[in-house]
Write an enzyme that holds these catalytic residues in place. Structure first.
Site, PDB file in Angstrom:
ATOM      1  N   THR A   1     -44.566  26.673  16.336  1.00 13.86           N
ATOM      2  CA  THR A   1     -43.921  27.972  16.518  1.00 13.86           C
ATOM      3  C   THR A   1     -44.007  28.842  15.273  1.00 13.86           C
ATOM      4  OG1 THR A   1     -42.373  27.049  18.124  1.00 13.86           O
ATOM      5  CG2 THR A   1     -41.725  29.097  17.064  1.00 13.86           C
TER       6      THR A   1
ATOM      7  N   SER B   1     -47.643  20.809  19.128  1.00  9.76           N
ATOM      8  CA  SER B   1     -47.140  19.495  18.719  1.00  9.76           C
ATOM      9  C   SER B   1     -47.011  18.533  19.890  1.00  9.76           C
ATOM     10  CB  SER B   1     -45.800  19.629  17.992  1.00  9.76           C
ATOM     11  OG  SER B   1     -44.762  19.985  18.872  1.00  9.76           O
ATOM     12  N   SER B   2     -46.922  19.044  21.118  1.00  5.67           N
ATOM     13  CA  SER B   2     -46.895  18.162  22.285  1.00  5.67           C
ATOM     14  C   SER B   2     -48.225  17.426  22.457  1.00  5.67           C
ATOM     15  CB  SER B   2     -46.585  18.959  23.550  1.00  5.67           C
ATOM     16  OG  SER B   2     -45.309  19.554  23.484  1.00  5.67           O
TER      17      SER B   2
ATOM     18  N   THR C   1     -42.047  21.504  16.150  1.00  2.17           N
ATOM     19  CA  THR C   1     -40.842  20.682  16.011  1.00  2.17           C
ATOM     20  C   THR C   1     -40.759  19.544  17.022  1.00  2.17           C
ATOM     21  OG1 THR C   1     -39.567  22.206  17.395  1.00  2.17           O
ATOM     22  CG2 THR C   1     -39.508  22.561  15.008  1.00  2.17           C
ATOM     23  N   ASP C   2     -41.406  19.681  18.181  1.00  4.73           N
ATOM     24  CA  ASP C   2     -41.191  18.712  19.257  1.00  4.73           C
ATOM     25  C   ASP C   2     -41.560  17.291  18.862  1.00  4.73           C
ATOM     26  OD1 ASP C   2     -40.182  20.649  20.883  1.00  4.73           O
ATOM     27  OD2 ASP C   2     -41.972  20.864  22.126  1.00  4.73           O
TER      28      ASP C   2
ATOM     29  N   THR D   1     -34.658  12.709  13.481  1.00  2.00           N
ATOM     30  CA  THR D   1     -34.733  12.924  14.924  1.00  2.00           C
ATOM     31  C   THR D   1     -34.437  14.389  15.209  1.00  2.00           C
ATOM     32  OG1 THR D   1     -34.044  10.664  15.479  1.00  2.00           O
ATOM     33  CG2 THR D   1     -33.691  12.347  17.155  1.00  2.00           C
TER      34      THR D   1
ATOM     35  N   ARG E   1     -34.813   0.640  24.651  1.00  2.00           N
ATOM     36  CA  ARG E   1     -33.591   1.365  24.295  1.00  2.00           C
ATOM     37  C   ARG E   1     -32.433   0.803  25.121  1.00  2.00           C
ATOM     38  NH1 ARG E   1     -33.255   6.503  25.439  1.00  2.00           N
ATOM     39  NH2 ARG E   1     -32.088   7.061  23.566  1.00  2.00           N
TER      40      ARG E   1
ATOM     41  N   GLN F   1     -29.540   3.202  22.359  1.00  4.54           N
ATOM     42  CA  GLN F   1     -29.628   4.555  22.909  1.00  4.54           C
ATOM     43  C   GLN F   1     -28.689   5.515  22.179  1.00  4.54           C
ATOM     44  OE1 GLN F   1     -29.213   4.605  27.204  1.00  4.54           O
ATOM     45  NE2 GLN F   1     -30.503   2.791  27.443  1.00  4.54           N
ATOM     46  N   CYS F   2     -27.758   4.993  21.394  1.00  2.66           N
ATOM     47  CA  CYS F   2     -26.844   5.842  20.630  1.00  2.66           C
ATOM     48  C   CYS F   2     -27.603   6.508  19.483  1.00  2.66           C
ATOM     49  CB  CYS F   2     -25.685   5.034  20.065  1.00  2.66           C
ATOM     50  SG  CYS F   2     -24.709   4.161  21.317  1.00  2.66           S
TER      51      CYS F   2
END
Length: 353
Positions: free
Chosen positions: A24, A69-70, A100-101, A177, A257, A289-290
């Protein structure tokens, strides 16, 4: 103690290499379609008045065409490693502009692929294109360049790590993350402190920053083995679907996860699938997953069952770090016992033991 092999690492060049992959930050709005599309990033850099106030020389390297980035891949990570490796002693540090993705995946991958890094590699980007009035891109870009050139009096880099800089915070790359799709504080390290706060002054937290072995050089790695899958458990998960995944002959690793501190359903079929896959050499890594906290498979009986089935603890690893660490290890080692052993070690600060 510094020896003759160290001197090149401590030479301050006064130069930073800016690598634009896409994202972006280098986009513009098409006046006809109103869609974002890549601009000539050289033009933007040349017309940023902020650059003339920087105390470092900036060279640029552009991916042509830019990469969304995808569409980031291990082969493009390898290309970044080659660019950094070829230019390693010519620059004080490297700034990678990235969408950023998948930025946290790239930052995690590079942290393993650039073994014993002694210079900053800082990934940044923006949530709004750099040409827009309210963009966060200028602040992120200019500050990242300053951080990439920051050094101790003896020439050693202040932060010799792969990092992400976003929203006034310098974060360890393999702990990062993406936490927000539209906020300027897009990234966080939930299980590790911030390396530097960038306010009026830079406040470096030296005791949280990695110290490389300056008696050895940086060792680049370009091979990654992507035969990994991420699997999230949920109430009602079905055996018929998981069986196809676990029985795939190409499968080498699973990032699983789980719930809470590493728990899973006590279904006999699930434990059987995990045990059978583990026994034939598939590395199964248990992460929570937390967003914060760590896996502790000894806390509850459900976690102990996973451990008995051959599942390896991922401790407080992020998904991005666990996936890229497995890719890196699988490319280096054929023996799954060795891979599992390394998953229980912190290679470059990616987990807390």
């Amino acid at each position: 103690m510094e020896n003759s092999a160290d001197h090149t690492a401590f030479v301050h060049t006064g130069k930073v290499l800016l690598i634009y992959t896409g994202g972006t930050i280098g986009m513009g709005c098409n006046p006809r379609t109103k869609a974002l599309e890549p601009l000539d990033f050289r033009y933007l850099v040349e017309n940023m008045p902020e650059f003339q106030y920087l105390q470092t020389t900036i060279d640029t390297y552009l991916f042509d065409p830019p990469v969304d980035s995808s569409d980031m891949t291990p082969s493009l990570w390898a290309e970044l490693v080659r660019i950094i490796s070829r230019n390693y002693y010519m620059y004080d540090g490297f700034v990678i502009l990235h969408g950023t993705d998948t930025m946290a995946f790239t930052a995690s991958a590079l942290s393993f692929m650039l073994e014993n890094l002694t210079k900053p590699v800082i990934l940044t980007g923006s949530q709004l294109p750099i040409g827009q009035l309210r963009t966060d891109g200028k602040e992120n870009l200019v500050t990242s360049i300053e951080l990439a050139s920051a050094h101790h009096p003896d020439g050693r880099a202040m932060v010799p790590e792969v990092c992400i800089f976003f929203g006034g915070q310098l974060l360890r790359g393999n702990r990062s993350t993406k936490q927000s799709a539209d906020g300027f504080n897009a990234f966080a390290t939930f299980n590790y402190p911030v390396l530097c706060h960038a306010g009026v002054n830079f406040v470096f937290h030296d005791h949280h920053i990695l110290t490389p072995d300056y008696s050895m050089g940086m060792k680049p790695h370009t091979a990654m083995d992507p035969h990994v899958i991420v699997m999230s458990l949920f109430p009602g998960i079905q055996e018929c679907f998981l069986r196809h995944v676990f029985e795939a002959p190409e499968l080498r690793a699973v990032v699983m996860r789980t719930f809470g501190s590493g728990n899973a359903p006590q279904s006999p079929w699930l434990i059987r699938l995990l045990r059978e896959a583990s026994e034939r050499g598939v590395t199964i890594v248990n992460i929570s997953q937390c967003v914060s906290g760590a896996v502790e498979m000894n806390r509850y009986d459900t976690g102990l069952q996973l451990k008995d089935a051959g599942v390896v603890s991922g401790y407080d690893s992020t998904v991005e770090s666990a996936v890229t660490k497995l890719m890196y290890l699988q490319a280096r080692f054929d023996d799954y016992h060795t891979i599992r052993d390394y998953m229980n070690r912190s290679i470059c600060g990616e987990i807390s033991l």
